[in-house]
Enzyme design. Sequence first.
Site, PDB file in Angstrom:
ATOM      1  N   ASP A  35      54.759  31.092  41.325  1.00 49.49           N
ATOM      2  CA  ASP A  35      55.397  31.293  42.626  1.00 49.49           C
ATOM      3  C   ASP A  35      55.483  29.932  43.312  1.00 49.49           C
ATOM      4  OD1 ASP A  35      52.869  30.723  43.679  1.00 49.49           O
ATOM      5  OD2 ASP A  35      52.709  32.595  44.801  1.00 49.49           O
ATOM      6  N   HIS A  36      55.942  29.927  44.558  1.00 46.18           N
ATOM      7  CA  HIS A  36      56.129  28.677  45.295  1.00 46.18           C
ATOM      8  C   HIS A  36      54.836  27.881  45.479  1.00 46.18           C
ATOM      9  CE1 HIS A  36      55.197  31.907  48.097  1.00 46.18           C
ATOM     10  NE2 HIS A  36      54.633  30.987  48.858  1.00 46.18           N
ATOM     11  N   CYS A  79      49.774  30.782  40.598  1.00 46.11           N
ATOM     12  CA  CYS A  79      50.048  30.902  42.026  1.00 46.11           C
ATOM     13  C   CYS A  79      48.965  30.089  42.725  1.00 46.11           C
ATOM     14  CB  CYS A  79      50.086  32.367  42.486  1.00 46.11           C
ATOM     15  SG  CYS A  79      48.545  33.270  42.371  1.00 46.11           S
ATOM     16  N   THR A 134      46.055  30.970  44.074  1.00 47.65           N
ATOM     17  CA  THR A 134      44.697  31.327  43.620  1.00 47.65           C
ATOM     18  C   THR A 134      44.648  31.754  42.164  1.00 47.65           C
ATOM     19  OG1 THR A 134      44.930  33.655  44.221  1.00 47.65           O
ATOM     20  CG2 THR A 134      44.061  32.149  45.920  1.00 47.65           C
ATOM     21  N   GLY A 135      45.757  32.187  41.619  1.00 50.98           N
ATOM     22  CA  GLY A 135      45.806  32.734  40.272  1.00 50.98           C
ATOM     23  C   GLY A 135      45.507  34.224  40.229  1.00 50.98           C
ATOM     24  N   ILE A 136      45.036  34.768  41.329  1.00 50.58           N
ATOM     25  CA  ILE A 136      44.621  36.172  41.356  1.00 50.58           C
ATOM     26  C   ILE A 136      45.823  37.114  41.274  1.00 50.58           C
ATOM     27  CG2 ILE A 136      43.462  37.957  42.704  1.00 50.58           C
ATOM     28  CD1 ILE A 136      41.702  35.647  43.867  1.00 50.58           C
ATOM     29  N   GLY A 137      46.782  36.939  42.161  1.00 50.57           N
ATOM     30  CA  GLY A 137      47.935  37.833  42.187  1.00 50.57           C
ATOM     31  C   GLY A 137      48.712  37.818  40.892  1.00 50.57           C
ATOM     32  N   HIS A 141      36.701  35.619  22.218  1.00 51.40           N
ATOM     33  CA  HIS A 141      36.183  36.981  22.361  1.00 51.40           C
ATOM     34  C   HIS A 141      37.224  38.015  22.750  1.00 51.40           C
ATOM     35  CE1 HIS A 141      31.838  35.371  23.230  1.00 51.40           C
ATOM     36  NE2 HIS A 141      32.338  34.921  22.091  1.00 51.40           N
ATOM     37  N   ARG A 169      33.005  42.804  16.077  1.00 51.52           N
ATOM     38  CA  ARG A 169      32.516  43.259  17.383  1.00 51.52           C
ATOM     39  C   ARG A 169      33.540  42.987  18.479  1.00 51.52           C
ATOM     40  NH1 ARG A 169      28.755  38.811  19.977  1.00 51.52           N
ATOM     41  NH2 ARG A 169      29.522  36.998  18.858  1.00 51.52           N
ATOM     42  N   HIS A 170      34.257  41.875  18.378  1.00 54.87           N
ATOM     43  CA  HIS A 170      35.282  41.555  19.376  1.00 54.87           C
ATOM     44  C   HIS A 170      36.530  42.405  19.178  1.00 54.87           C
ATOM     45  CE1 HIS A 170      32.728  38.529  20.964  1.00 54.87           C
ATOM     46  NE2 HIS A 170      32.768  37.797  19.866  1.00 54.87           N
TER      47      HIS A 170
END
Length: 146
Positions: free
Chosen positions: A8-9, A65, A67-70, A98, A133-134
């Site tokens: 994003d911007h 973005c 924060t990278g969260i959205g 993993h 396992r992974h």
Amino acid sequence: MKIALACDHGALALKNTVLAHLQELGHEVKDFGTYTEASCDYPDYIYPAARAVAAGEFDRGIVMCTTGIGVSITANKVKGIRCALLGDLMSAKLTRLHNDTNMMALGAGVVAPMLALQIVDTWLETPFSEEDRHKRRIAKLMAPEK
């Protein structure tokens, strides 16, 4: 490697830095946008990139973005995507070993450009471990999508 890139911007400058770096390394990159600093809605750019990765058109995807969260939440809404929000080298390595992540997210307001490039390189260079396992855990993780 074929890589889908979107932002994003708030992460335009970092995306352009990552784009140049990936091209310099010889990767085939498609820039899904945004292309200006005008305020925009990140799902408009992240969904097309994530769908392209999920469809197998690209090997991996990188989204950004402030924060990278959205963008990580958005990418993970697409069936078949495992996107990790990364801010350190250990997580970049382990999420590939993993979790066999096929997308990663960066926060341009959180991670400095030099570290971001190191995270990208580590994530791209680390293969999936192929350990049973992974594989079992990933199958359980992805089961709700079936």
